[in-house]
Motif scaffolding. Structure first.
Motif, PDB file in Angstrom:
ATOM      1  N   ALA A  80       0.849  -1.194   0.000  1.00  0.00           N
ATOM      2  CA  ALA A  80       0.000   0.000   0.000  1.00  0.00           C
ATOM      3  C   ALA A  80       0.886   1.244   0.000  1.00  0.00           C
ATOM      4  O   ALA A  80       1.931   1.269  -0.664  1.00  0.00           O
ATOM      5  N   TRP A  81       0.491   2.267   0.738  1.00  0.00           N
ATOM      6  CA  TRP A  81       1.235   3.529   0.696  1.00  0.00           C
ATOM      7  C   TRP A  81       1.454   4.037   2.118  1.00  0.00           C
ATOM      8  O   TRP A  81       2.476   3.776   2.726  1.00  0.00           O
ATOM      9  N   GLY A  82       0.498   4.744   2.661  1.00  0.00           N
ATOM     10  CA  GLY A  82       0.683   5.336   3.978  1.00  0.00           C
ATOM     11  C   GLY A  82       0.751   4.302   5.089  1.00  0.00           C
ATOM     12  O   GLY A  82       0.148   3.234   5.012  1.00  0.00           O
ATOM     13  N   GLY A  83       1.498   4.629   6.127  1.00  0.00           N
ATOM     14  CA  GLY A  83       1.600   3.784   7.312  1.00  0.00           C
ATOM     15  C   GLY A  83       1.770   4.688   8.520  1.00  0.00           C
ATOM     16  O   GLY A  83       1.333   5.837   8.526  1.00  0.00           O
ATOM     17  N   ASN A  84       2.412   4.162   9.559  1.00  0.00           N
ATOM     18  CA  ASN A  84       2.681   5.013  10.713  1.00  0.00           C
ATOM     19  C   ASN A  84       4.058   4.698  11.275  1.00  0.00           C
ATOM     20  O   ASN A  84       4.564   3.587  11.126  1.00  0.00           O
ATOM     21  N   TYR A  85       4.665   5.696  11.879  1.00  0.00           N
ATOM     22  CA  TYR A  85       5.954   5.553  12.550  1.00  0.00           C
ATOM     23  C   TYR A  85       5.698   5.537  14.057  1.00  0.00           C
ATOM     24  O   TYR A  85       4.657   5.978  14.521  1.00  0.00           O
ATOM     25  N   PHE A  86       6.666   5.049  14.804  1.00  0.00           N
ATOM     26  CA  PHE A  86       6.650   5.362  16.227  1.00  0.00           C
ATOM     27  C   PHE A  86       8.040   5.792  16.647  1.00  0.00           C
ATOM     28  O   PHE A  86       9.038   5.406  16.056  1.00  0.00           O
ATOM     29  N   MET A  87       8.070   6.639  17.653  1.00  0.00           N
ATOM     30  CA  MET A  87       9.288   7.246  18.149  1.00  0.00           C
ATOM     31  C   MET A  87       9.391   6.996  19.632  1.00  0.00           C
ATOM     32  O   MET A  87       8.393   7.053  20.359  1.00  0.00           O
ATOM     33  N   ALA A  88      10.608   6.733  20.122  1.00  0.00           N
ATOM     34  CA  ALA A  88      10.824   6.512  21.548  1.00  0.00           C
ATOM     35  C   ALA A  88      12.169   7.102  21.942  1.00  0.00           C
ATOM     36  O   ALA A  88      13.102   7.140  21.151  1.00  0.00           O
ATOM     37  N   GLY A  89      12.258   7.565  23.169  1.00  0.00           N
ATOM     38  CA  GLY A  89      13.515   8.126  23.666  1.00  0.00           C
ATOM     39  C   GLY A  89      13.270   8.862  24.964  1.00  0.00           C
ATOM     40  O   GLY A  89      12.149   9.322  25.236  1.00  0.00           O
ATOM     41  N   GLY A  90      14.311   8.983  25.771  1.00  0.00           N
ATOM     42  CA  GLY A  90      14.157   9.669  27.041  1.00  0.00           C
ATOM     43  C   GLY A  90      13.809  11.122  26.892  1.00  0.00           C
ATOM     44  O   GLY A  90      13.183  11.715  27.782  1.00  0.00           O
ATOM     45  N   ALA A  91      14.212  11.753  25.781  1.00  0.00           N
ATOM     46  CA  ALA A  91      13.937  13.172  25.568  1.00  0.00           C
ATOM     47  C   ALA A  91      12.677  13.410  24.742  1.00  0.00           C
ATOM     48  O   ALA A  91      12.283  14.561  24.534  1.00  0.00           O
ATOM     49  N   VAL A  92      12.035  12.339  24.264  1.00  0.00           N
ATOM     50  CA  VAL A  92      10.881  12.480  23.369  1.00  0.00           C
ATOM     51  C   VAL A  92       9.657  12.932  24.156  1.00  0.00           C
ATOM     52  O   VAL A  92       9.402  12.461  25.274  1.00  0.00           O
ATOM     53  N   ARG A  93       8.902  13.865  23.575  1.00  0.00           N
ATOM     54  CA  ARG A  93       7.632  14.303  24.162  1.00  0.00           C
ATOM     55  C   ARG A  93       6.583  13.242  23.801  1.00  0.00           C
ATOM     56  O   ARG A  93       5.890  13.336  22.791  1.00  0.00           O
ATOM     57  N   GLY A  94       6.491  12.222  24.632  1.00  0.00           N
ATOM     58  CA  GLY A  94       5.691  11.050  24.311  1.00  0.00           C
ATOM     59  C   GLY A  94       4.220  11.213  24.632  1.00  0.00           C
ATOM     60  O   GLY A  94       3.745  12.267  25.058  1.00  0.00           O
ATOM     61  N   GLY A  95       3.480  10.127  24.404  1.00  0.00           N
ATOM     62  CA  GLY A  95       2.057  10.115  24.725  1.00  0.00           C
ATOM     63  C   GLY A  95       1.200  10.921  23.789  1.00  0.00           C
ATOM     64  O   GLY A  95       0.131  11.405  24.181  1.00  0.00           O
ATOM     65  N   GLN A  96       1.615  11.087  22.539  1.00  0.00           N
ATOM     66  CA  GLN A  96       0.834  11.893  21.609  1.00  0.00           C
ATOM     67  C   GLN A  96       0.948  11.319  20.203  1.00  0.00           C
ATOM     68  O   GLN A  96       1.870  10.574  19.878  1.00  0.00           O
ATOM     69  N   ILE A  97      -0.031  11.653  19.389  1.00  0.00           N
ATOM     70  CA  ILE A  97       0.004  11.357  17.958  1.00  0.00           C
ATOM     71  C   ILE A  97       0.214  12.681  17.236  1.00  0.00           C
ATOM     72  O   ILE A  97      -0.563  13.622  17.417  1.00  0.00           O
ATOM     73  N   VAL A  98       1.284  12.769  16.469  1.00  0.00           N
ATOM     74  CA  VAL A  98       1.514  13.967  15.669  1.00  0.00           C
ATOM     75  C   VAL A  98       1.192  13.632  14.219  1.00  0.00           C
ATOM     76  O   VAL A  98       1.298  12.488  13.790  1.00  0.00           O
TER      77      VAL A  98
END
Length: 728
Positions: free
Chosen positions: A159-177
């Motif tokens: 297909a085409w579109g998908g999603n990424y995920f990001m992780a890290g101690g400095a990441v502003r987590g808990g959100q969908i951008v």
């Protein structure tokens, strides 16, 4: 084995060693490339041997059989991260992959997710234990998405579109951008086809734009260079580090302006583009360093030439120490005994931050430009930041030299091992952190405090502290350049590319910029021809006189405002080209980007009469010096790697605001031999004919080393700069 025998390395160095007057340009080029190859080989060998030894403790890394292939990849990344001090890097990017997601016929996601989750859990736990999680980011993506609906075989198709995920101690987590589809059906405007191929709502560049700004890339010019397809998307659809990270420096609102250099000032209001804001330079409201008056030149009284000595530590075991921030020294001599024996302070919160005032026993002034901290056998007691101050008399106030963080981890050194460092290189066999900084002021006494400790409220300890610098005898002044000294080949690995006894490794034959500089075909001449005055410039230049639009002898103290380029520094150099006064010296601590670091000068009031088609002649004196020993000159290749100049220009239509001309213009390169002394250069350039306006937005003169020399290998010294209008 892929390793070269040491005897062979020695023979290769000898065969490609010291050049002489009979050496051809082909032989010089060959030897340059061989020396660069040997340097890179020796550095890679050090890392290779370290990674395949027990030098790096990986016992804390969790191991299990549930992680599959991707688990071994994460383990290799962790081990390589352990070698970052040995490799002397402060940024790394690693790529790991997990195969087997092209599941057209059956659902294989569950075991893949289990392996990926276990592998990432191991890596994250290790990074947290090592104190690296807050400076690490993991981003997971795929080359393409999968269809929403399954196929007849129970799997999914491309297909085409998908999603990424990001992780890290400095990441502003808990959100969908970005924008997640509100409906996963054919009612969604992003749904195409019968099977549910989703059109991406967020570009790949949006995510990497935010990560790049977090890693220190700023400004449209540099971001477009790093992300070539970035200009294809609206800037406000791209993320910045404000969107993705807890601590940030680039606000998302900056997307509303065109900001070529990244100093948060709109280009149309930025009268001093490409200011080095990331180096902490004070800037005025226009985005440029506030100018300082140039006092009348003075000639210093002659002084006796004395020799300065580079040292790994300006302090020694006999230095006087006054305790700060503690109740007592548990081990006083361990701080400066040239071994990994522990130096320790029993802390007391009532007395402030731990540290000491140190007075060197030799009583000689010193200039400190770096600090090295070797870890003790008590890693939880290591400092994570430092503050260094100096003064010359006990009655004086303290002057800040440097204040930085230290990337300390759980690494330890066993007690009592000798430390074999040099003024130019730490002991790479010992766990340590090194921070280098720019400082040209000498002091007799130092105050060193450590505001934050890794994980202890009771003790502070390190194995060794080194204040790297230079001992300055009374009456010392920097020496002028002399003919180079030579040395035979050595079997020991070199700390930097062997830029002498031959010349520095050559880069591209013209420029380091990805955008070609147009060059003038006008010949280089050695004298300035006379020219009759014109009515256009009569208000600026006296009739019948030489039309000098820039004349700079650098006889003033504040030269730092003349620097251009990340990591660039401009400081006074004594004496100047005539043996008195001072010149300007440029060096840089970071690898050059797509525009070489430069000594940058504005062309002030006199550019009011300059127009397209006019010819300018530039004359100046210049020499190239070896970074760690200014008595050694560096040979460059005439017409290819010798110092040269360029103009940064832009002119806008005052009515429509459209750009009339905008770019970089390279002066023609000198074809004459470059000497190990002051070299006089004369170059001519023609202003582009498209610059037909009357008001210059930018008209800046840059003097560069002319080649992409590695960081901290070369110093360029310039004096007596003169830019003259030849004709109208």
């Amino acid at each position: 084995s892929s390793l070269i025998h040491e005897d062979m390395v020695s023979v290769i160095k000898e065969l490609n060693g010291i050049s002489d007057l009979d050496s051809s340009v082909y032989g010089e080029t060959w030897s340059d490339n061989v020396h660069q190859m040997i340097y890179e080989y020796e550095q890679e060998k050090i890392v290779y041997e370290a990674l395949n030894s027990n030098q790096f403790d990986m016992s804390k890394y969790p191991t299990n059989s549930e992680t599959g292939e991707i688990g071994s990849h994460f383990y290799a990344v962790a081990k390589t991260m352990q070698s970052r001090t040995l490799r002397r890097v402060n940024r790394d990017i690693f790529y790991v992959h997990q195969r087997g997601f092209d599941d057209h016929f059956k659902d294989l996601l569950k075991p893949k997710f289990q392996q990926g989750n276990a592998a990432m859990t191991n890596f994250v736990n290790w990074a947290k234990a090592e104190g690296l999680w807050n400076s690490t980011v993991i981003i997971a993506s795929s080359d393409f998405g999968r269809t929403i609906n399954p196929n007849n075989g129970g799997g999914t198709d491309h297909a085409w579109g998908g999603n990424y995920f990001m992780a890290g101690g400095a990441v502003r987590g808990g959100q969908i951008v970005g924008e997640y589809p509100k409906q996963l059906s054919n009612k969604s405007p992003y749904w195409i086809g019968r099977r549910g191929r989703m059109i991406p709502s967020t570009s790949n560049d949006a995510i990497w734009n935010g990560i790049a700004t977090w890693m220190g890339v700023k400004g449209d010019t540099d971001l477009n260079f790093v992300l070539p397809t970035r200009p294809n998307f609206p800037k406000c659809d791209l993320f910045t580090d404000e969107d993705l990270f807890k601590e940030w420096s680039v606000p998302h609102a900056s997307c509303l302006i065109d900001d070529e250099d990244g100093d948060t000032i709109a280009d149309e209001n930025d009268v001093c583009p490409e200011t080095e804001y990331w180096m902490g330079v004070d800037i005025d409201t226009y985005g440029c360093n506030a100018p300082t008056p140039e006092p009348a030149p003075t000639t210093p009284a002659p002084t006796e030439t004395r020799v300065a000595t580079d040292v790994a530590n300006v302090l020694d075991s006999q230095s006087e120490l006054v305790l700060l921030g503690g109740s007592r020294f548990n081990s006083r001599l361990g701080f400066f005994d040239r071994t990994t024996s522990r130096g320790q302070i029993v802390m007391n919160a009532d007395f402030g931050k731990p540290g000491f005032i140190a007075t060197p026993s030799h009583g000689i002034d010193s200039i400190v430009h770096g600090i090295r901290v070797y870890m003790s056998d008590r890693s939880n007691q290591s400092p994570t930041s430092f503050k260094l101050e100096g003064r010359n008399n006990r009655a004086d106030g303290w002057i800040l030299i440097s204040e930085r963080s230290l990337d300390m981890s759980n690494e330890q050194n066993a007690q009592g091992q000798p430390i074999t460092s040099t003024p130019y290189r730490p002991d790479l066999t010992k766990k340590h952190r090194e921070v280098l900084f720019h400082n040209v002021d000498s002091y007799k006494q130092y105050r060193i405090t450590f505001p934050t400790i890794r994980n202890s409220n009771s003790y502070f300890s390190v194995a060794e502290l080194e204040l790297v610098g230079r001992l300055i005898p009374e009456g010392w002044t920097p020496p002028p350049s002399h003919a180079p000294t030579t040395a035979g080949p050595t079997n020991t690995p070199t700390a930097i590319p062997t830029t002498y006894p031959t010349h520095a490794p050559t880069a591209a034959p013209t420029t380091a910029s990805p955008t070609p500089f147009p060059t003038s075909a006008a010949p280089t001449i050695s004298t300035i021809p006379s020219s009759s005055p014109t009515s256009r410039c009569d208000s600026i230049f006296e009739a019948g006189t030489e039309k000098v639009v820039r004349n700079n002898g650098f006889e003033y103290s504040n030269l730092s405002r003349l620097r251009f380029g990340e990591g660039a520094t401009v400081v006074p150099y004594i004496p100047g080209a005539d043996g008195t006064g001072q010149a300007a010296m440029l060096y840089y601590s970071k690898a050059p980007g797509h525009h070489l670091p430069a000594i940058r000068m504005g062309v002030n009031h006199a550019n009011a009469c300059l127009r397209g088609g006019m010819r300018l002649q530039l004359s100046y004196k210049v020499q190239l010096l070896y970074y760690y020993d200014e008595t050694i000159g560096i040979t460059c290749i005439a017409g290819q790697t010798c110092p040269t100049a360029r103009l940064r220009y832009r002119q806008d239509d005052p009515v429509t605001g459209e750009q009339l001309c905008n770019g970089w213009l390279q002066f023609s390169r000198s074809e004459t031999e470059f000497l190990h002394d002051w070299n006089e250069k004369n170059e001519i350039i023609t202003i582009p004919s498209s610059c037909t306006g009357t008001k210059w937005r930018w008209f800046l003169l840059d003097l560069t080393s002319g080649s992409n020399y590695p960081a901290l290998t070369t110093k360029m010294v310039v004096d007596d700069v003169k830019l003259v209008l030849l004709d109208d």
